[in-house]
Enzyme design. Structure first.
Site, mmCIF file in Angstrom:
data_model
loop_
_atom_site.group_PDB
_atom_site.id
_atom_site.type_symbol
_atom_site.label_atom_id
_atom_site.label_comp_id
_atom_site.label_asym_id
_atom_site.label_seq_id
_atom_site.Cartn_x
_atom_site.Cartn_y
_atom_site.Cartn_z
ATOM 1 N N LYS A 9 8.633 -11.996 -47.211
ATOM 2 C CA LYS A 9 7.358 -11.320 -47.394
ATOM 3 C C LYS A 9 7.360 -10.477 -48.681
ATOM 4 O O LYS A 9 8.416 -10.289 -49.302
ATOM 5 C CB LYS A 9 7.087 -10.449 -46.158
ATOM 6 N N TYR A 49 -1.804 -16.984 -39.999
ATOM 7 C CA TYR A 49 -1.799 -15.948 -38.964
ATOM 8 C C TYR A 49 -2.976 -16.101 -37.992
ATOM 9 O O TYR A 49 -3.402 -15.107 -37.383
ATOM 10 C CB TYR A 49 -1.825 -14.567 -39.622
ATOM 11 N N ARG A 86 15.196 -17.223 -36.140
ATOM 12 C CA ARG A 86 14.622 -16.096 -35.391
ATOM 13 C C ARG A 86 15.710 -15.120 -34.946
ATOM 14 O O ARG A 86 15.534 -13.902 -34.996
ATOM 15 C CB ARG A 86 13.849 -16.604 -34.166
ATOM 16 N N THR A 92 10.721 -8.235 -33.886
ATOM 17 C CA THR A 92 9.568 -7.991 -34.769
ATOM 18 C C THR A 92 9.559 -6.561 -35.298
ATOM 19 O O THR A 92 9.320 -6.339 -36.484
ATOM 20 C CB THR A 92 8.260 -8.265 -33.996
ATOM 21 N N ARG A 103 16.405 -7.877 -40.219
ATOM 22 C CA ARG A 103 15.561 -6.683 -40.064
ATOM 23 C C ARG A 103 16.401 -5.463 -39.647
ATOM 24 O O ARG A 103 16.149 -4.345 -40.090
ATOM 25 C CB ARG A 103 14.461 -6.966 -39.056
ATOM 26 N N ASN A 113 8.503 -5.956 -42.478
ATOM 27 C CA ASN A 113 9.701 -6.436 -41.804
ATOM 28 C C ASN A 113 10.330 -7.650 -42.492
ATOM 29 O O ASN A 113 11.046 -8.433 -41.877
ATOM 30 C CB ASN A 113 9.434 -6.650 -40.309
ATOM 31 N N HIS A 116 9.331 -13.772 -42.334
ATOM 32 C CA HIS A 116 8.672 -14.526 -41.266
ATOM 33 C C HIS A 116 9.489 -15.769 -40.966
ATOM 34 O O HIS A 116 9.975 -16.428 -41.873
ATOM 35 C CB HIS A 116 7.267 -14.963 -41.704
ATOM 36 N N GLU A 127 3.223 -24.831 -39.360
ATOM 37 C CA GLU A 127 3.329 -23.982 -40.547
ATOM 38 C C GLU A 127 3.864 -24.753 -41.762
ATOM 39 O O GLU A 127 3.433 -24.516 -42.883
ATOM 40 C CB GLU A 127 4.216 -22.770 -40.216
HETATM 41 P P1 ATP Z 1 6.380 -12.991 -38.158
HETATM 42 O O1 ATP Z 1 5.291 -13.847 -37.530
HETATM 43 O O2 ATP Z 1 5.926 -12.202 -39.318
HETATM 44 O O3 ATP Z 1 7.622 -13.770 -38.351
HETATM 45 P P2 ATP Z 1 7.050 -12.062 -35.597
HETATM 46 O O4 ATP Z 1 6.903 -13.474 -35.163
HETATM 47 O O5 ATP Z 1 8.334 -11.359 -35.284
HETATM 48 O O6 ATP Z 1 6.805 -11.882 -37.119
HETATM 49 P P3 ATP Z 1 4.388 -11.680 -34.614
HETATM 50 O O7 ATP Z 1 4.122 -11.252 -33.229
HETATM 51 O O8 ATP Z 1 4.141 -13.093 -34.972
HETATM 52 O O9 ATP Z 1 5.867 -11.213 -35.003
HETATM 53 O O10 ATP Z 1 3.522 -10.747 -35.555
HETATM 54 C C1 ATP Z 1 3.320 -11.087 -36.928
HETATM 55 C C2 ATP Z 1 3.411 -9.821 -37.742
HETATM 56 O O11 ATP Z 1 2.349 -8.962 -37.391
HETATM 57 C C3 ATP Z 1 4.686 -9.029 -37.487
HETATM 58 O O12 ATP Z 1 5.712 -9.427 -38.347
HETATM 59 C C4 ATP Z 1 4.232 -7.599 -37.741
HETATM 60 O O13 ATP Z 1 4.356 -7.252 -39.105
HETATM 61 C C5 ATP Z 1 2.775 -7.620 -37.384
HETATM 62 N N1 ATP Z 1 2.556 -7.096 -36.046
HETATM 63 C C6 ATP Z 1 2.754 -7.742 -34.875
HETATM 64 N N2 ATP Z 1 2.469 -6.973 -33.829
HETATM 65 C C7 ATP Z 1 2.069 -5.790 -34.336
HETATM 66 C C8 ATP Z 1 1.631 -4.552 -33.776
HETATM 67 N N3 ATP Z 1 1.529 -4.380 -32.464
HETATM 68 N N4 ATP Z 1 1.320 -3.552 -34.632
HETATM 69 C C9 ATP Z 1 1.404 -3.716 -35.970
HETATM 70 N N5 ATP Z 1 1.811 -4.853 -36.562
HETATM 71 C C10 ATP Z 1 2.131 -5.877 -35.764
HETATM 72 MG MG MG Z 2 5.230 -14.673 -35.621
#
Ligand code: ATP
Ligand code: MG
Length: 137
Positions: A9, A49, A86, A92, A103, A113, A116, A127
């Site tokens: 990112k 997203y 992962r 996350t 992370r 973070n 992705h 994706e």
């Molecule tokens: P990514 O998709 O970025 O790999 P992830 O799969 O661990 O991360 P997701 O649940 O897909 O997490 O959420 C995507 C991104 O949205 C997260 O990386 C985080 O930056 C943001 N995000 C997710 N949940 C929240 C939340 N409750 N509050 C703020 N930001 C959030």
């Molecule tokens: Mg995700």
């Protein structure tokens, strides 16, 4: 499905952590099938997203991922590569990420973070098609 999509990112690129993160993936034994430094437009970010549309953090998420260059990669391994990545990423929210994870070692806040990784074999296929539609299997 032995490939997954990884995005370093904007915070990772800006902090100069591309080498560190790619080095970890390589040392684990994963290979890069495609890699490109890109600036994402809003349409691509929205497609990527899509599952988060309507969440209170959605606008921030899209603003952040389009805020600067990202490194997009297709990563390949022998088995369940999405799951290997992962696990290496950590949870996350970096507040909860275990030491030893990307992370957990390098990030502190949810919105920044660093990385992705696709969260299932189906997500990986979807994706990879978004970012590298012409990639040979
Ligand atoms: P990514 O998709 O970025 O790999 P992830 O799969 O661990 O991360 P997701 O649940 O897909 O997490 O959420 C995507 C991104 O949205 C997260 O990386 C985080 O930056 C943001 N995000 C997710 N949940 C929240 C939340 N409750 N509050 C703020 N930001 C959030
Ligand atoms: Mg995700």
């Amino acid at each position: 499905m032995n490939r997954t999509l990884v995005i370093i990112k904007p915070d990772g690129v800006q902090r100069g952590l591309v080498g560190e993160i790619l080095g970890r993936l390589e040392r684990r034994g994963l290979h890069f099938v495609a890699a490109e430094l890109r600036s994402l437009d809003e349409a691509t970010a929205a497609r990527h997203y899509a599952e988060h549309v309507g969440r209170d953090y959605y606008d921030n998420l899209v603003r952040f991922i389009t805020s600067g260059p990202v490194m997009v990669l297709v990563v390949e391994g022998p088995q369940d590569t999405w799951r290997v990545v992962r696990t290496m990423m950590g949870t996350t929210n970096p507040l909860d990420s275990a030491p030893g994870t990307i992370r957990g070692d390098l990030a502190t806040v949810m919105a920044q973070n660093l990385i992705h990784g696709s969260d299932s074999a189906e997500s990986a296929l979807r994706e990879i098609e978004i970012f590298f539609p012409h990639l040979d299997s």
